[in-house]
Design a protein around this motif. Sequence first.
Motif, PDB file in Angstrom:
ATOM      1  N   ASN A 568       0.831  -1.214   0.000  1.00  0.00           N
ATOM      2  CA  ASN A 568       0.000   0.000   0.000  1.00  0.00           C
ATOM      3  C   ASN A 568       0.863   1.261   0.000  1.00  0.00           C
ATOM      4  O   ASN A 568       0.579   2.239   0.689  1.00  0.00           O
ATOM      5  N   GLY A 569       1.940   1.228  -0.760  1.00  0.00           N
ATOM      6  CA  GLY A 569       2.821   2.376  -0.890  1.00  0.00           C
ATOM      7  C   GLY A 569       3.857   2.514   0.195  1.00  0.00           C
ATOM      8  O   GLY A 569       4.683   3.427   0.149  1.00  0.00           O
ATOM      9  N   ALA A 570       3.867   1.625   1.180  1.00  0.00           N
ATOM     10  CA  ALA A 570       4.823   1.698   2.286  1.00  0.00           C
ATOM     11  C   ALA A 570       5.926   0.663   2.096  1.00  0.00           C
ATOM     12  O   ALA A 570       5.661  -0.486   1.726  1.00  0.00           O
ATOM     13  N   LEU A 571       7.145   1.064   2.352  1.00  0.00           N
ATOM     14  CA  LEU A 571       8.297   0.185   2.166  1.00  0.00           C
ATOM     15  C   LEU A 571       8.289  -0.945   3.188  1.00  0.00           C
ATOM     16  O   LEU A 571       8.180  -0.720   4.391  1.00  0.00           O
ATOM     17  N   LEU A 572       8.434  -2.191   2.685  1.00  0.00           N
ATOM     18  CA  LEU A 572       8.556  -3.355   3.556  1.00  0.00           C
ATOM     19  C   LEU A 572       9.985  -3.883   3.617  1.00  0.00           C
ATOM     20  O   LEU A 572      10.458  -4.297   4.672  1.00  0.00           O
ATOM     21  N   GLY A 573      10.662  -3.918   2.478  1.00  0.00           N
ATOM     22  CA  GLY A 573      12.015  -4.452   2.445  1.00  0.00           C
ATOM     23  C   GLY A 573      12.558  -4.450   1.031  1.00  0.00           C
ATOM     24  O   GLY A 573      11.950  -3.900   0.111  1.00  0.00           O
ATOM     25  N   HIS A 574      13.693  -5.102   0.838  1.00  0.00           N
ATOM     26  CA  HIS A 574      14.373  -5.083  -0.451  1.00  0.00           C
ATOM     27  C   HIS A 574      14.662  -6.498  -0.941  1.00  0.00           C
ATOM     28  O   HIS A 574      14.736  -7.443  -0.140  1.00  0.00           O
ATOM     29  N   PRO A 588      14.160  -7.410   5.182  1.00  0.00           N
ATOM     30  CA  PRO A 588      13.206  -6.428   5.734  1.00  0.00           C
ATOM     31  C   PRO A 588      13.854  -5.051   5.902  1.00  0.00           C
ATOM     32  O   PRO A 588      15.047  -4.933   6.192  1.00  0.00           O
ATOM     33  N   ALA A 589      13.040  -4.028   5.717  1.00  0.00           N
ATOM     34  CA  ALA A 589      13.503  -2.666   5.977  1.00  0.00           C
ATOM     35  C   ALA A 589      13.776  -2.505   7.470  1.00  0.00           C
ATOM     36  O   ALA A 589      13.334  -3.295   8.297  1.00  0.00           O
ATOM     37  N   ARG A 590      14.506  -1.467   7.805  1.00  0.00           N
ATOM     38  CA  ARG A 590      14.933  -1.272   9.192  1.00  0.00           C
ATOM     39  C   ARG A 590      13.753  -1.204  10.152  1.00  0.00           C
ATOM     40  O   ARG A 590      13.783  -1.791  11.234  1.00  0.00           O
ATOM     41  N   ALA A 591      12.713  -0.499   9.754  1.00  0.00           N
ATOM     42  CA  ALA A 591      11.558  -0.365  10.647  1.00  0.00           C
ATOM     43  C   ALA A 591      10.868  -1.703  10.849  1.00  0.00           C
ATOM     44  O   ALA A 591      10.414  -2.019  11.948  1.00  0.00           O
ATOM     45  N   VAL A 592      10.775  -2.508   9.782  1.00  0.00           N
ATOM     46  CA  VAL A 592      10.146  -3.823   9.894  1.00  0.00           C
ATOM     47  C   VAL A 592      11.023  -4.757  10.714  1.00  0.00           C
ATOM     48  O   VAL A 592      10.541  -5.530  11.548  1.00  0.00           O
ATOM     49  N   ASP A 605       7.472 -13.967   5.951  1.00  0.00           N
ATOM     50  CA  ASP A 605       6.855 -15.111   5.259  1.00  0.00           C
ATOM     51  C   ASP A 605       5.864 -14.625   4.209  1.00  0.00           C
ATOM     52  O   ASP A 605       5.816 -15.175   3.094  1.00  0.00           O
ATOM     53  N   ARG A 606       5.080 -13.593   4.546  1.00  0.00           N
ATOM     54  CA  ARG A 606       4.092 -13.097   3.576  1.00  0.00           C
ATOM     55  C   ARG A 606       4.793 -12.447   2.394  1.00  0.00           C
ATOM     56  O   ARG A 606       4.374 -12.624   1.232  1.00  0.00           O
ATOM     57  N   ALA A 607       5.859 -11.725   2.627  1.00  0.00           N
ATOM     58  CA  ALA A 607       6.591 -11.072   1.541  1.00  0.00           C
ATOM     59  C   ALA A 607       7.234 -12.115   0.617  1.00  0.00           C
ATOM     60  O   ALA A 607       7.170 -12.005  -0.613  1.00  0.00           O
TER      61      ALA A 607
END
Length: 908
Positions: A568-574, A588-592, A605-607
């Motif tokens: 939804n437009g928010a960064l999850l990871g790379h 995962p991104a730092r916040a995740v 797992d979902r990603a």
Amino acid sequence: MSSPKNPVKAILGPTNTGKTHLAVERLCAHSSGVMGFPLRLLAREIYDRVVAIKGPKEVALITGEERIEPVGARWYLCTAESMPVEREFSFAALDEAQLGADPERGHIFTDRMLHVRGRDETMILGSESLRPMIRKLVPDAEIVSRPRFSTLSYAGTKKLSRLPPRSAIVAFSVEQVYAAAELLRRLRGGAAVVMGALSPRTRNAQVAMFQSGEVDYLVATDAIGMGLNLDVHHIAFAGLSKFDGNRTRRLSVAEMAQIAGRAGRHQRDGTFGTLAGQGSEMDPEEVRAIEEHHFPDLDWMYWRESRPRFDNLATLIEDLEAKPSGPPLRTAPEAVDLAVLKRLADMDEVRRMLGGPKSVARLWEVASLPDFRQMGAEHHSRFVANLWQYLGTGAVLPHQYVAGEISRLDTIQGDIATLSARISAVRTWTYIANRADWVADPAAMAERTRALEEKLSDALHNALRQRFVDRRTSMLLRKGAKDSDLLPVDVDDDNQVFVDGEHIGELDGFTFRVDPAARVGERKLLLAAAERHLAAYLKEKAKALVMAENEEFALEKDNDGRPALFWNGALLGHLAKGRTLMQPLFKPARAVAGLEGDALRAIADRAEAWIQVQLAKNMGGLMALNQLASDAATDGIVRALAARLADSGGIAGRHFLADTLQALPKEARGAARKAGIVFGALDVYHHAILKPAATRWRAALFAAVNETPMPNLPPESAVHLKEWDFASVADCRNAGYRKIGSEYVRIDLAERVIKKAHEARGQNTQFAMDMAFATSLGLSEDGLNALMRDAGFKQVEPKADEAVTENAEATPEETDVEAGAETVEMSEPQPTAEPATTEAIKLTHWRWVGIRNTKPQRLRTEKPKAPGKTKSERKPVAKPAAPQRKAEPAAPSALALQLAALKDKLGG
């Protein structure tokens, strides 16, 4: 004098002894009563308390600027100056009577102590220093000493940043008050401000912030010492000197004690001290006196004739300057009202309007108008003289004049100083409006000035709060409170984060971004607050992500160009390098990554599941190549070709695959075609790998493997690019384009042009061709010539057939041109309908010269030339027969090595 019927009782003691509370109880116990206070603010505080007991219709409030006097009111709360001394009450009390020693107002308190009596009971409240004066001036009074309820102790000198919560800083100038409040805003989130010049409404709003705990600090003038009941634990003196109207002097011990005594309430102990860096410290003797409540006794009190004669102006001034009968009374210093009266007496226009005693008495009333604006006797006397030109005639002030002056003040624009000055001016007109014989409609004018003062007071409160209170910082600093984690956290539709109603930043997916307006010193505080308060919210958000539909996720570039997964437009990871091109890792991104274990695992797992679904959906061509390379029943060379093509992302130039293609039998090409491999004249590719989604994923996968930013991809509908900033040939190929001169053409359509050329040539060497399709792609003439040249054609003039040149090493059969034989689901130019009148088809003529040899270059070893001889001088020399020796095995070719590796992988 007191008598058994109306006894006078003096209640003496330090602060926090309950003297005022006792007097209020006695006031309410009588059928009627009056009580005088040193401050309008204190009078208002006690008025509100009595109203809660007796009801608003029974209680009156009279101060210089405020008059609430219901018909039939029986209990009066007043400033000392405004006490209705001509009326009789069952009970009478005077608070802070030791102010009789004050140079400016002392004579008022002395007069009230001497003359105000209740019919049934009188109380005089003050400090122990007042005891000698009571003995001498009211000898029949009963003196009752009350001890302090709690202990008051010295805490030494502290920095402002080290002051404990619930501290009050006492300053003796507006500049000091503002400086301390500003510093507390930066260090502790702010402070409430209380000054004697504030209106009751502003003062109450400021005190409410402190009492409610919205701020933990209060900055005040010495007005705090006059009985204001606040929940203060510690008093810090910002200085020990004040300007008393004539000079700057050090505070007396009694004044220090009056202020310090505000610390502690009821049974809770309090502390006092000074601020470090202010150059003021208390002497040990002063500290001891304050802690033990031992102060020098008052030796005298100021006096001025309270009932002067009004025979004429000279007699009035003479009485006001009269000396008392003797000790312990002293003549009061010249007050502002007397100074104004003397200046008016020197004005001819004022004297001409004087008549009998009534006009002299009226002039004294006008001259007694308080100087609320603190403008000084000279300036204030001119203002009073302007009023006298109307009031001196016996009439009232013109309505238009009063209304105009009030209207001029009716604006809330300006800073704190401007609003404060405007309120002071309104207080002057409030005082005037409360004089029934000064204005035409006193009730209406009083209501108008009251409403205006409230309006300006609200504006001043907001200005003080905006300047000196950072509610967000103050609220977040409550982290030590037991309920700090229970503060409500709200995230609105725009992802703005609020804690207890205060904006702290923005939530971008799982990444918290601090409010950009926050100061540098607040950033760590806001980040810590987000970590503490958003934990539960982020857990719920992680659950929502796990249940999200695939359409809510997307593969995009992040701000650094890296391939990233967004929800939804928010960064999850790379995407990160994995075992193979088609097995990327999710990082995962730092916040995740900062989430707790279960939430982090669920998101990862979902990603990863979404990535696999997208690869299966969009990278079917590469998956087909990998399956073909793993099929043991397929010819080994076909499997090697599929493996090399898969490692290249599904697209490779013929020159790169030259050795494999040369080794590939023609009969084996059917299996390759069946798997989707297209053999072009210039490139070999899988037909499904040129779709837009596949192109985007291929760029992302290679960026992850090479740890480089994703390239900018051309628009999905573009078949020809006049110019594009590809970083490398590999990026151009992965995007599905071939560079033709300075232009770019999509690989499958370039092969379609070449196929049409071979169809037009047939078995001929030279031929004519309609290039309408090529030009429909947007190719320029130079671009078309470059493409045809790369494909083995040379443009010629229309002539007879010529022989093939010597460098034509490849034949149509050898190049195996089949571009376009397999369809590719991409957009391409559609032929337009021919017009009714057609022009002659323009043909271009070409000659097949063959594609240059694409075999890998090999190094050749040459013998050095014989010195001194030219080529023409050298004679052929017969080569001697080479000696027979056992041939050494040749090094395995690249193709052989690939086949061997593939065989080992498949277990033979």
